[in-house]
Scaffold this motif. Structure first.
Motif, PDB file in Angstrom:
ATOM      1  N   ALA A 149       0.838  -1.195   0.000  1.00 15.55           N
ATOM      2  CA  ALA A 149       0.000   0.000   0.000  1.00 15.55           C
ATOM      3  C   ALA A 149       0.876   1.248   0.000  1.00 15.55           C
ATOM      4  O   ALA A 149       1.638   1.475   0.937  1.00 15.55           O
ATOM      5  CB  ALA A 149      -0.912   0.007   1.225  1.00 15.55           C
ATOM      6  N   PHE A 150       0.765   2.028  -1.059  1.00 14.28           N
ATOM      7  CA  PHE A 150       1.434   3.321  -1.129  1.00 14.28           C
ATOM      8  C   PHE A 150       0.400   4.349  -0.685  1.00 14.28           C
ATOM      9  O   PHE A 150      -0.416   4.810  -1.485  1.00 14.28           O
ATOM     10  CB  PHE A 150       1.955   3.570  -2.535  1.00 14.28           C
ATOM     11  N   ILE A 151       0.417   4.651   0.608  1.00 16.02           N
ATOM     12  CA  ILE A 151      -0.580   5.521   1.234  1.00 16.02           C
ATOM     13  C   ILE A 151      -0.051   6.951   1.159  1.00 16.02           C
ATOM     14  O   ILE A 151       1.010   7.264   1.706  1.00 16.02           O
ATOM     15  CB  ILE A 151      -0.839   5.102   2.687  1.00 16.02           C
ATOM     16  N   GLY A 184      -6.830   1.937  -4.123  1.00 16.89           N
ATOM     17  CA  GLY A 184      -6.969   2.273  -5.533  1.00 16.89           C
ATOM     18  C   GLY A 184      -6.523   1.092  -6.386  1.00 16.89           C
ATOM     19  O   GLY A 184      -6.173   0.024  -5.873  1.00 16.89           O
ATOM     20  N   PRO A 185      -6.494   1.282  -7.701  1.00 19.22           N
ATOM     21  CA  PRO A 185      -6.089   0.191  -8.595  1.00 19.22           C
ATOM     22  C   PRO A 185      -4.589  -0.071  -8.507  1.00 19.22           C
ATOM     23  O   PRO A 185      -3.821   0.803  -8.120  1.00 19.22           O
ATOM     24  CB  PRO A 185      -6.473   0.705  -9.986  1.00 19.22           C
ATOM     25  N   PRO A 186      -4.151  -1.262  -8.885  1.00 15.56           N
ATOM     26  CA  PRO A 186      -2.713  -1.546  -8.922  1.00 15.56           C
ATOM     27  C   PRO A 186      -2.010  -0.668  -9.949  1.00 15.56           C
ATOM     28  O   PRO A 186      -2.586  -0.338 -10.984  1.00 15.56           O
ATOM     29  CB  PRO A 186      -2.636  -3.012  -9.344  1.00 15.56           C
ATOM     30  N   PHE A 187      -0.761  -0.283  -9.638  1.00 20.65           N
ATOM     31  CA  PHE A 187       0.032   0.488 -10.593  1.00 20.65           C
ATOM     32  C   PHE A 187       1.349  -0.194 -10.955  1.00 20.65           C
ATOM     33  O   PHE A 187       2.026   0.240 -11.873  1.00 20.65           O
ATOM     34  CB  PHE A 187       0.311   1.911 -10.079  1.00 20.65           C
ATOM     35  N   HIS A 188       1.706  -1.271 -10.269  1.00 19.73           N
ATOM     36  CA  HIS A 188       2.973  -1.949 -10.558  1.00 19.73           C
ATOM     37  C   HIS A 188       2.881  -3.406 -10.081  1.00 19.73           C
ATOM     38  O   HIS A 188       2.330  -3.667  -9.018  1.00 19.73           O
ATOM     39  CB  HIS A 188       4.120  -1.237  -9.828  1.00 19.73           C
ATOM     40  N   LEU A 189       3.424  -4.334 -10.875  1.00 21.16           N
ATOM     41  CA  LEU A 189       3.526  -5.743 -10.501  1.00 21.16           C
ATOM     42  C   LEU A 189       4.994  -6.127 -10.499  1.00 21.16           C
ATOM     43  O   LEU A 189       5.760  -5.682 -11.353  1.00 21.16           O
ATOM     44  CB  LEU A 189       2.779  -6.630 -11.495  1.00 21.16           C
ATOM     45  N   ARG A 215      -0.372  -0.714  -4.831  1.00 17.52           N
ATOM     46  CA  ARG A 215      -1.588   0.082  -5.013  1.00 17.52           C
ATOM     47  C   ARG A 215      -1.458   1.397  -4.261  1.00 17.52           C
ATOM     48  O   ARG A 215      -0.976   1.416  -3.122  1.00 17.52           O
ATOM     49  CB  ARG A 215      -2.787  -0.684  -4.450  1.00 17.52           C
ATOM     50  N   VAL A 216      -1.897   2.476  -4.900  1.00 18.38           N
ATOM     51  CA  VAL A 216      -1.992   3.745  -4.187  1.00 18.38           C
ATOM     52  C   VAL A 216      -3.271   3.700  -3.372  1.00 18.38           C
ATOM     53  O   VAL A 216      -4.329   3.318  -3.888  1.00 18.38           O
ATOM     54  CB  VAL A 216      -2.003   4.942  -5.158  1.00 18.38           C
ATOM     55  N   CYS A 217      -3.171   4.054  -2.106  1.00 16.90           N
ATOM     56  CA  CYS A 217      -4.333   4.031  -1.215  1.00 16.90           C
ATOM     57  C   CYS A 217      -4.537   5.416  -0.601  1.00 16.90           C
ATOM     58  O   CYS A 217      -3.570   6.118  -0.284  1.00 16.90           O
ATOM     59  CB  CYS A 217      -4.115   3.015  -0.095  1.00 16.90           C
ATOM     60  N   ARG A 218      -5.783   5.770  -0.419  1.00 18.00           N
ATOM     61  CA  ARG A 218      -6.139   7.037   0.229  1.00 18.00           C
ATOM     62  C   ARG A 218      -6.448   6.749   1.696  1.00 18.00           C
ATOM     63  O   ARG A 218      -7.276   5.893   2.006  1.00 18.00           O
ATOM     64  CB  ARG A 218      -7.359   7.649  -0.459  1.00 18.00           C
TER      65      ARG A 218
END
Length: 156
Positions: free
Chosen positions: A18-20, A76-81, A102-105
Motif C-alpha cells: 500500500a502506497f498511502i 486504488g487500482p494496482p500500478f505496478h507488478l 496500489r496507491v491508497c487514500r
C-alpha cells in the motif's frame, strides 16, 4: 523416465503493498532489528494474501494496512507488478511471491504499530515527504516499485 528434481519445490504466493499518500507525503515503515531479511530497512505497509481469511483483494490490503500501521484506507487500482523469491524457513520450499502495488487514500492519519502480528517486524511509521523518499534505506526489491510510484505521482 521422469526429469530429476534438482531444486526444492516452488510455492506461489500473492502480496500487495500500500502506497498511502496524504498531502505530498508517503507513509513508510522501518523493519526492526529482529527482521530476518531486511533489518533496519524501510518499506511501505502490506503483505501476503491469506487465502482462507481474505475475502477479496481490497479486503486483503485493508487488513494488512490495519494490522501493520493501524490506518483505514480506500484502496486504488494496482500500478505496478513485481516478484521476488525467498526461502520458507519451515518447509525448506522456495517461495515465489508475486506482488501488486496500489496507491491508497487514508481515511485516518495517525499510524500505530499496536495491531501488528509477531512476524510483522515493523516500527516507526512515518509520513515522508515524496522528495525525501530516496534518502531512506529501502528494501532492494522495493526500489523499482518506488521509482514507478514516484513517476506516477509526478505525472498526476
Amino acid at each position: 523416465m521422469p526429469f530429476p528434481r534438482t531444486v526444492p519445490p516452488l510455492r506461489l504466493e500473492f502480496a500487495q503493498k500500500a502506497f498511502i499518500v496524504d498531502g505530498g507525503r508517503l507513509l513508510m515503515v522501518r523493519k526492526t532489528a529482529a527482521d530476518p531479511r531486511h533489518p533496519g530497512r524501510w518499506e511501505v505497509p502490506g503483505g501476503r494474501l491469506e487465502p482462507a481469511g481474505d475475502l477479496g483483494l481490497d479486503d486483503h490490503i485493508r487488513r494488512e494496512v490495519w494490522e501493520e500501521v493501524g490506518l483505514k484506507v480506500d484502496p486504488g487500482p494496482p500500478f505496478h507488478l513485481w516478484q521476488w523469491f525467498m526461502p520458507d524457513e519451515r518447509s525448506g520450499d522456495r517461495v515465489r511471491v508475486v506482488a501488486a502495488a496500489r496507491v491508497c487514500r487514508p481515511r485516518s492519519l495517525e499510524p500505530t504499530v499496536r495491531n501488528q502480528t509477531p512476524t510483522d517486524h515493523l516500527a516507526d511509521p512515518s509520513w515522508v515527504p515524496l522528495d525525501e523518499v530516496w534518502g531512506y534505506d529501502l528494501i532492494p526489491d522495493l526500489r523499482p516499485v518506488v521509482r514507478a510510484f514516484l513517476r506516477l505521482h509526478a505525472g498526476g
